[in-house]
Write a protein that holds these residues in place. Structure first.
Motif, PDB file in Angstrom:
ATOM      1  N   SER A 143       0.851  -1.182   0.000  1.00  0.00           N
ATOM      2  CA  SER A 143       0.000   0.000   0.000  1.00  0.00           C
ATOM      3  C   SER A 143       0.893   1.240   0.000  1.00  0.00           C
ATOM      4  O   SER A 143       1.791   1.366   0.834  1.00  0.00           O
TER       5      SER A 143
ATOM      6  N   ASN B   4      -0.331   4.738   0.049  1.00  0.00           N
ATOM      7  CA  ASN B   4      -1.494   5.629   0.061  1.00  0.00           C
ATOM      8  C   ASN B   4      -1.182   7.064   0.482  1.00  0.00           C
ATOM      9  O   ASN B   4      -2.089   7.814   0.808  1.00  0.00           O
TER      10      ASN B   4
ATOM     11  N   LYS C 191      -5.768   1.973  -3.969  1.00  0.00           N
ATOM     12  CA  LYS C 191      -5.955   0.514  -3.924  1.00  0.00           C
ATOM     13  C   LYS C 191      -4.616  -0.172  -3.673  1.00  0.00           C
ATOM     14  O   LYS C 191      -3.567   0.399  -3.976  1.00  0.00           O
ATOM     15  N   PRO C 192      -4.649  -1.408  -3.168  1.00  0.00           N
ATOM     16  CA  PRO C 192      -3.392  -2.171  -3.027  1.00  0.00           C
ATOM     17  C   PRO C 192      -2.753  -2.393  -4.397  1.00  0.00           C
ATOM     18  O   PRO C 192      -3.436  -2.489  -5.411  1.00  0.00           O
TER      19      PRO C 192
ATOM     20  N   TYR D  81       5.277  -1.185   4.194  1.00  0.00           N
ATOM     21  CA  TYR D  81       4.368  -1.023   3.054  1.00  0.00           C
ATOM     22  C   TYR D  81       3.506  -2.231   2.798  1.00  0.00           C
ATOM     23  O   TYR D  81       2.591  -2.178   1.979  1.00  0.00           O
TER      24      TYR D  81
ATOM     25  N   ILE E 285       0.718  -5.152   3.059  1.00  0.00           N
ATOM     26  CA  ILE E 285      -0.678  -5.234   3.487  1.00  0.00           C
ATOM     27  C   ILE E 285      -0.814  -6.499   4.304  1.00  0.00           C
ATOM     28  O   ILE E 285      -0.513  -7.592   3.825  1.00  0.00           O
TER      29      ILE E 285
END
Length: 77
Positions: free
Chosen positions: A7, A9, A52-53, A74, A76
């Motif tokens: 991720s 973000n 989004k991933p 980073y 998920i």
């Protein structure tokens, strides 16, 4: 080759991610839908949908433990 989901973000996360993987000589690709970009390219990363991933393809079997340790912030879970 190993593929993991990450991720990215925020702008800060993108900058620190690129700095972290740039220390390795191996190739890294980010895959989002039908787009594949060089993971060491900040401009390329910003062309992706960062909400989004994203799949990260690591093109080596060497140093995977060290790479995975570097990528922990980073990943998920």
């Amino acid at each position: 080759m190993k593929t993991i989901q990450i991720s990215l973000n925020s702008i800060g996360k993108v900058k620190s991610f690129v700095n972290a993987i740039s220390q390795f000589e191996y190739d890294f690709d980010l895959i989002s839908g039908r787009y594949v970009i060089d993971a060491k390219s900040i401009m390329g990363i910003f062309s992706l949908d960062l909400s989004k991933p994203i799949d990260l393809a690591i093109h080596t079997e060497a140093s995977l433990d060290e790479i995975m340790e570097t990528l922990k912030p980073y990943l998920i879970e």
